[in-house]
Design an enzyme around this catalytic site. Sequence first.
Site, short mmCIF file in Angstrom:
data_model
loop_
_atom_site.label_atom_id
_atom_site.label_comp_id
_atom_site.label_asym_id
_atom_site.label_seq_id
_atom_site.Cartn_x
_atom_site.Cartn_y
_atom_site.Cartn_z
N ASP A 20 -1.03 -5.66 4.54
CA ASP A 20 -1.55 -6.18 3.28
C ASP A 20 -0.82 -7.42 2.78
OD1 ASP A 20 -3.49 -4.21 2.92
OD2 ASP A 20 -1.96 -2.80 2.29
N HIS A 33 6.36 0.75 5.13
CA HIS A 33 5.30 1.57 5.71
C HIS A 33 5.88 2.91 6.09
CE1 HIS A 33 1.91 2.75 8.19
NE2 HIS A 33 1.23 1.81 7.55
N1 CMC Z 1 9.69 -2.25 -2.35
C1 CMC Z 1 10.90 -1.77 -2.71
N2 CMC Z 1 11.41 -0.62 -2.24
C2 CMC Z 1 10.68 0.07 -1.36
C3 CMC Z 1 9.42 -0.37 -0.95
C4 CMC Z 1 8.92 -1.58 -1.46
N3 CMC Z 1 7.74 -2.05 -1.09
N4 CMC Z 1 8.89 0.52 -0.07
C5 CMC Z 1 9.81 1.49 0.06
N5 CMC Z 1 10.89 1.23 -0.72
C6 CMC Z 1 12.14 2.01 -0.81
C7 CMC Z 1 11.94 3.27 -1.63
O1 CMC Z 1 12.22 3.04 -3.00
C8 CMC Z 1 12.92 4.20 -0.96
O2 CMC Z 1 14.22 3.86 -1.38
P1 CMC Z 1 15.37 5.01 -1.52
O3 CMC Z 1 15.55 5.55 -0.13
O4 CMC Z 1 16.53 4.27 -2.06
O5 CMC Z 1 14.82 6.02 -2.49
C9 CMC Z 1 12.82 3.84 0.52
O6 CMC Z 1 12.42 2.45 0.53
C10 CMC Z 1 11.81 4.67 1.30
O7 CMC Z 1 10.56 4.56 0.62
P2 CMC Z 1 9.49 5.71 0.47
O8 CMC Z 1 8.70 5.50 -0.78
O9 CMC Z 1 10.16 7.04 0.66
O10 CMC Z 1 8.61 5.43 1.74
P3 CMC Z 1 7.19 6.04 2.01
O11 CMC Z 1 7.07 6.16 3.48
O12 CMC Z 1 6.95 7.24 1.20
O13 CMC Z 1 6.23 4.89 1.44
C11 CMC Z 1 4.88 2.99 1.24
C12 CMC Z 1 5.56 3.96 2.22
C13 CMC Z 1 3.98 2.06 2.04
C14 CMC Z 1 4.00 3.77 0.25
C15 CMC Z 1 5.96 2.17 0.49
O14 CMC Z 1 6.73 1.45 1.40
C16 CMC Z 1 5.38 1.26 -0.58
O15 CMC Z 1 5.18 1.69 -1.72
N6 CMC Z 1 5.09 -0.04 -0.22
C17 CMC Z 1 4.43 -0.92 -1.16
C18 CMC Z 1 2.94 -0.62 -1.18
C19 CMC Z 1 2.26 -1.12 0.07
O16 CMC Z 1 2.46 -2.24 0.51
N7 CMC Z 1 1.37 -0.27 0.64
C20 CMC Z 1 0.55 -0.62 1.79
C21 CMC Z 1 0.90 0.19 3.00
S1 CMC Z 1 0.19 -0.51 4.51
C22 CMC Z 1 -1.51 -0.35 4.31
C23 CMC Z 1 -1.95 1.07 4.43
O17 CMC Z 1 -2.08 1.53 5.56
O18 CMC Z 1 -2.18 1.69 3.41
#
Ligand code: CMC
Length: 428
Positions: free
Chosen positions: A363, A306
Amino acid sequence: MEKTAELILDGKTYKLPIVEGTEQERAIDISSLRNQTGYITLDDGYGNTGSCKSQITFIDGEKGILRYRGIPIEELAEKSTFIEVAHLIIMGKLPNNTELRQFSDLLTQNELLDEAMKHHFEGFPAHAHPMAILSAMINAASCFHPELLTDQFRDSFVVQAARLLAKVRTIAAFAYRKSRGLPAIYPNPDLKYTANFLHMMFSLPNRDYELKPEVVKALDLIFLLHADHEQNCSTATVRMVASSRANLFASAAAGVCALWGPLHGGANQAVLEMLQEIHKAGDDGSRFIAAAKDKNSGKRLMGFGHRVYKNYDPRAKIIKKACDEVLTKLHINDPLLDIAKHLEEAALRDPYFVERKLYPNVDFYSGIIMRAIGIPVEMFTVMFAIGRMPGWIANYKEVMEDPTRIYRPRQIYTGATLNHYSSVKDRK
Ligand code: CMC
């Protein structure tokens, strides 16, 4: 004494005011920065940008705290209902008996759609995704209230809010019926919000759906837990659209589109599809976890991570418990729940997830509950949208009550420098 931050740029010192929220969150107010210095700030993805002041929801992502209007989500989940919470979020207070009755009556008065809306539903192909239908139909519903374009505040805000909240549930159920080739079931004014939705989803013209209290309660909880979540992608979209003074329905329709993506609300559908894929492959989750850690695999552990929570999402804790309870009460033994629990345990031990502070989010378990109570997977994100409606409405209201200028971020241009038009024969 007013606190300020000092910024030294090109040898000159600038003072920038510090803004402090009621929970001691602090921000540097840079609204005069460009005028003073010629610089803007750059924050790709807005991870460090406060886009507004808001009184609706407080989150402390490090501590795993979520409160609506100051009240902890755990208390609301245990004691309240979605409609009480909608009133709390939109009107700023928990309703007393009279207010609750009036709000419920308003919802009942506004639950029907104009009959002409049925033609719009007819135009969608059977396989249309219900999020597309939902967004289009919320916009279409605005056409039946022309005052939204001329004098959108002719009715009090609570009437407008109730109209949207009531109709969105009817639209969502009709969208599902359409996708299954089933006749639309009209709302029953004797039923409460969530029960009425289940009735419209699952009753037949000649047989009423049996409303089990544990099913109604579980779905009501899902709506309640999704009711607001401060400046996420869809809510920020609603505020952005509202800032142009677009009407409430148009702003909410935009919110639905933003929510649809798999990194946001679409994740609940993606989680279930991931669990099904793991189950079908006969994997215990280990192979999928390995793929999710590999940046080249294109996979992520859906329902994990998140932007704000760097700790267990408090909503996920509540949902996990509810999931166990509902499945037990309904005597359902779902292998996907075992896979989800196994994935969670494995991920929480794995240095990749631990170092990045990736925990289950709202989720991760919600899809298993929805599946258990009969909500089809393509409707999962629609459930999120219905639940999030109070938050979007309240954020819309805040924008409208604030004389802020239209939201208009800037950019750092990185494209071609001055270039000239060439006629087609001279182009390579
Ligand atoms: N699985 C594997 N790696 C992950 C995941 C995941 N679910 N989420 C983040 N990472 C890794 C990402 O690859 C990155 O790694 P590195 O630092 O080596 O490049 C690091 O963790 C930071 O991730 P980010 O993409 O920069 O984080 P963000 O804050 O931009 O993204 C997120 C947040 C929710 C989009 C992401 O964690 C994600 O894609 N999760 C899966 C989708 C999901 O469950 N979304 C629902 C969110 S909660 C409901 C809502 O409010 O929408």
